[in-house]
Motif scaffolding. Structure first.
Motif, PDB file in Angstrom:
ATOM      1  N   GLU A 163      15.251   7.001  36.718  1.00 30.43           N
ATOM      2  CA  GLU A 163      15.470   8.159  35.851  1.00 30.43           C
ATOM      3  C   GLU A 163      16.881   8.734  36.049  1.00 30.43           C
ATOM      4  N   LEU A 164      17.291   8.797  37.317  1.00 34.87           N
ATOM      5  CA  LEU A 164      18.592   9.408  37.623  1.00 34.87           C
ATOM      6  C   LEU A 164      19.765   8.520  37.240  1.00 34.87           C
ATOM      7  N   PHE A 165      19.626   7.219  37.493  1.00 33.94           N
ATOM      8  CA  PHE A 165      20.810   6.349  37.374  1.00 33.94           C
ATOM      9  C   PHE A 165      20.689   5.306  36.271  1.00 33.94           C
ATOM     10  N   VAL A 203      17.743   9.099  48.061  1.00 35.04           N
ATOM     11  CA  VAL A 203      17.979   9.462  46.655  1.00 35.04           C
ATOM     12  C   VAL A 203      19.014  10.586  46.609  1.00 35.04           C
ATOM     13  N   GLU A 206      12.158   7.488  40.275  1.00 39.85           N
ATOM     14  CA  GLU A 206      13.119   8.595  40.304  1.00 39.85           C
ATOM     15  C   GLU A 206      14.560   8.064  40.204  1.00 39.85           C
ATOM     16  N   LEU A 207      14.829   6.983  40.962  1.00 40.38           N
ATOM     17  CA  LEU A 207      16.174   6.384  40.910  1.00 40.38           C
ATOM     18  C   LEU A 207      16.479   5.869  39.500  1.00 40.38           C
ATOM     19  N   LYS A 258      22.817  10.469  45.028  1.00 40.57           N
ATOM     20  CA  LYS A 258      23.365  11.461  44.074  1.00 40.57           C
ATOM     21  C   LYS A 258      24.728  11.936  44.569  1.00 40.57           C
ATOM     22  N   THR A 307      28.261  11.340  42.598  1.00 39.25           N
ATOM     23  CA  THR A 307      29.073  12.509  42.235  1.00 39.25           C
ATOM     24  C   THR A 307      30.467  12.375  42.838  1.00 39.25           C
ATOM     25  N   ARG A 313       9.805   6.805  44.283  1.00 36.66           N
ATOM     26  CA  ARG A 313      11.272   6.966  44.439  1.00 36.66           C
ATOM     27  C   ARG A 313      12.040   5.979  43.567  1.00 36.66           C
TER      28      ARG A 313
END
Ligand SMILES: Nc1ncnc2c1ncn2[C@@H]1O[C@H](COP(=O)(O)OP(=O)(O)OP(=O)(O)O)[C@@H](O)[C@H]1O
Ligand SMILES: [Mg+2]
Length: 262
Positions: free
Chosen positions: A208-210, A161, A205-206, A165, A169, A202
């Motif tokens: 949520e992030l992407f 993860v 989480e992925l 990121k 970025t 996870r």
């Protein structure tokens, strides 16, 4: 012709596997495809049943990226040969250790156009897949500069993860700092075990992030993948239900990439 880099700044997450799975789906679907193996370890080349002849590899193309340079090194994948497909069904620009001399952190911006230049004279393919090394080196940036889309491969683990990121970025910074735009990026999640609470956490989480950048479907962790790769065999021709499941997911990924309906 759509050019897609398969990338990740973390090693071993499945970049070459995703390249091979998409190539297998493309062969099955009759999409003329070229795989460019930028990784000096040349795993995708091996998986496609090809071995570079001396002086006929991606390193040579990058050293002299003239129009037509790529055509001179292309080889038909053994997958297509076994099926008796016409030329350009599935070709490989083979990787070799020789491309490692471009795998450096100090480079001039204009050097990043080498693959784009070499690809400019290439015709007859609907899809080009570029397998990248796991570093943010000139080689990876050379692939991004030539690409319409970057697929970042992630595993449902903490370090991956974090690596994803970093990758996203880096892609965003690359876009801002360059004349070449990378218009699209997506995250493919590989080696998923839904029975694992950690993996489910996870995955959330992925997501949520992407969010919308996450590509559907995810790819399960299945030992059959290693068996098919060990035999340099396309997953779409490997027997059994698990291989069929994986193959179907790669076909769905390919159709999504090409904007085709299921
Ligand atoms: N979905 C999967 N299920 C089971 N094994 C997998 C899966 N995806 C990849 N693997 C295995 O994980 C290992 C690493 O995969 P792969 O070589 O594709 O990663 P990579 O990101 O290209 O690595 P590198 O950074 O070294 O280039 C290989 O042994 C591969 O067979
Ligand atoms: Mg690899």
């Amino acid at each position: 012709m759509q050019i897609v880099s398969v990338s990740s700044l973390k090693g071993g997450v499945g970049k070459s596997s995703v390249t091979l799975g998409l190539a297998s789906a493309a062969l099955q679907e009759g999409v003329p495809t070229l795989v460019v193996d930028l990784d000096p370890h040349a795993d995708a080349t091996t998986g496609l049943g090809v071995r570079a002849r001396h002086g006929h590899d991606v390193g040579e193309v990058l050293a002299r990226p003239r129009r037509g340079a790529l055509e001179k090194v292309l080889m038909a994948s053994s997958w297509a040969v076994q099926e008796g497909r016409d030329s350009k069904a599935l070709d490989v620009a083979p990787g070799s250790a020789r491309s490692s001399r471009f795998d450096r952190s100090d480079y001039r911006d204009k050097d990043l156009g080498r693959l784009e230049r070499a690809l400019a004279g290439t015709a007859g393919y609907e899809l080009v897949l570029v397998d990248c090394p796991p570093t943010l080196s000139a080689l990876t940036r050379t692939a991004w500069a030539a690409s319409d889309k970057v697929l970042s491969v992630a595993e449902p683990s903490l370090f991956s993860v974090a690596g994803t990121k970093r990758t996203m970025t880096a892609i965003a910074q690359f876009e801002q700092s360059r004349t070449w735009a990378v218009p699209a990026a997506g995250v493919v999640v590989n080696k998923v075990r839904h029975s694992s609470a950690e993996h489910r956490h996870r995955l959330d989480e992925l997501a949520e992030l992407f969010g919308p950048l996450l590509v559907d479907p995810v790819l399960p962790d299945l030992p059959v993948w290693q068996q098919a790769q060990g035999a340099a065999w396309p997953i779409h021709r490997w027997p059994g239900g698990e291989a069929r499941d994986l193959a179907g997911r790669y076909t769905a990924l390919l159709r999504g990439l090409l904007g085709r309906s299921a």
